[in-house]
Design a protein around this motif. Sequence first.
Motif, mmCIF file in Angstrom:
data_model
loop_
_atom_site.group_PDB
_atom_site.id
_atom_site.type_symbol
_atom_site.label_atom_id
_atom_site.label_comp_id
_atom_site.label_asym_id
_atom_site.label_seq_id
_atom_site.Cartn_x
_atom_site.Cartn_y
_atom_site.Cartn_z
ATOM 1 N N ALA A 204 8.094 -10.996 16.241
ATOM 2 C CA ALA A 204 7.200 -9.983 16.787
ATOM 3 C C ALA A 204 6.627 -9.157 15.633
ATOM 4 O O ALA A 204 7.354 -8.767 14.720
ATOM 5 N N VAL A 205 5.334 -8.903 15.679
ATOM 6 C CA VAL A 205 4.690 -8.082 14.651
ATOM 7 C C VAL A 205 5.124 -6.632 14.842
ATOM 8 O O VAL A 205 5.051 -6.085 15.945
ATOM 9 N N VAL A 206 5.595 -6.018 13.743
ATOM 10 C CA VAL A 206 6.032 -4.624 13.817
ATOM 11 C C VAL A 206 5.149 -3.691 12.982
ATOM 12 O O VAL A 206 5.116 -2.492 13.227
ATOM 13 N N LEU A 207 4.414 -4.248 12.009
ATOM 14 C CA LEU A 207 3.557 -3.428 11.154
ATOM 15 C C LEU A 207 2.460 -4.300 10.569
ATOM 16 O O LEU A 207 2.707 -5.466 10.225
ATOM 17 N N VAL A 208 1.255 -3.752 10.485
ATOM 18 C CA VAL A 208 0.149 -4.411 9.794
ATOM 19 C C VAL A 208 -0.582 -3.375 8.956
ATOM 20 O O VAL A 208 -0.638 -2.194 9.320
ATOM 21 N N LEU A 209 -1.131 -3.836 7.838
ATOM 22 C CA LEU A 209 -1.916 -2.953 6.977
ATOM 23 C C LEU A 209 -2.745 -3.806 6.038
ATOM 24 O O LEU A 209 -2.500 -4.999 5.878
ATOM 25 N N THR A 210 -3.720 -3.182 5.427
ATOM 26 C CA THR A 210 -4.476 -3.826 4.364
ATOM 27 C C THR A 210 -4.111 -3.149 3.065
ATOM 28 O O THR A 210 -4.217 -1.930 2.940
ATOM 29 N N HIS A 211 -3.634 -3.949 2.111
ATOM 30 C CA HIS A 211 -3.277 -3.452 0.775
ATOM 31 C C HIS A 211 -4.460 -3.773 -0.136
ATOM 32 O O HIS A 211 -4.884 -4.918 -0.218
ATOM 33 N N LEU A 212 -4.994 -2.735 -0.784
ATOM 34 C CA LEU A 212 -6.126 -2.905 -1.681
ATOM 35 C C LEU A 212 -5.636 -2.888 -3.121
ATOM 36 O O LEU A 212 -4.880 -1.998 -3.506
#
Length: 153
Positions: free
Chosen positions: A133-141
């Motif tokens: 199950a997905v618990v966190l998403v983000l875009t790292h630049l």
Amino acid sequence: MQTVTRYFEDHAVGDRRVSTGRTITESDIVLHAGQTGDWFPHHVDAQWCAEQEFGQRIAHGTLILSVAVGMTAGDINPASVSYGYDRIRFVAPVFIGDTIHVEARITELRDHRSRTDVGFVDELVTVTNQHEAVVLVLTHLYLVQRRPAGDPA
């Protein structure tokens, strides 16, 4: 840790990295609470949490963010620095004893607006638990140096 120099030109959309697992412990939560001053009962009060929606303590979202980013930082790239994080979403709770895994996938390569010696590499970071199950998403630049003139590929 390994030092690997990857210039902007060495990255491609779709490149991905996958971590091994990391189990979140009560000690992780207590240490994070102490470091941040966030003693919110959702994280540290087992009795109170037993009567709430999730029925147990949940890890701080910022703890999971920090651990996840660390799990993908196995290489030292002197040509790259973290420029920040966008679109951070705490999708689902992480409980004591959950094991998280991280996938980081390059989604975009962009020119810098005013500098020609660097470019941006955007990496979508997806954190899942042991149930997938997905618990966190983000875009790292990342701000990444371009290959110097005369440097062979």
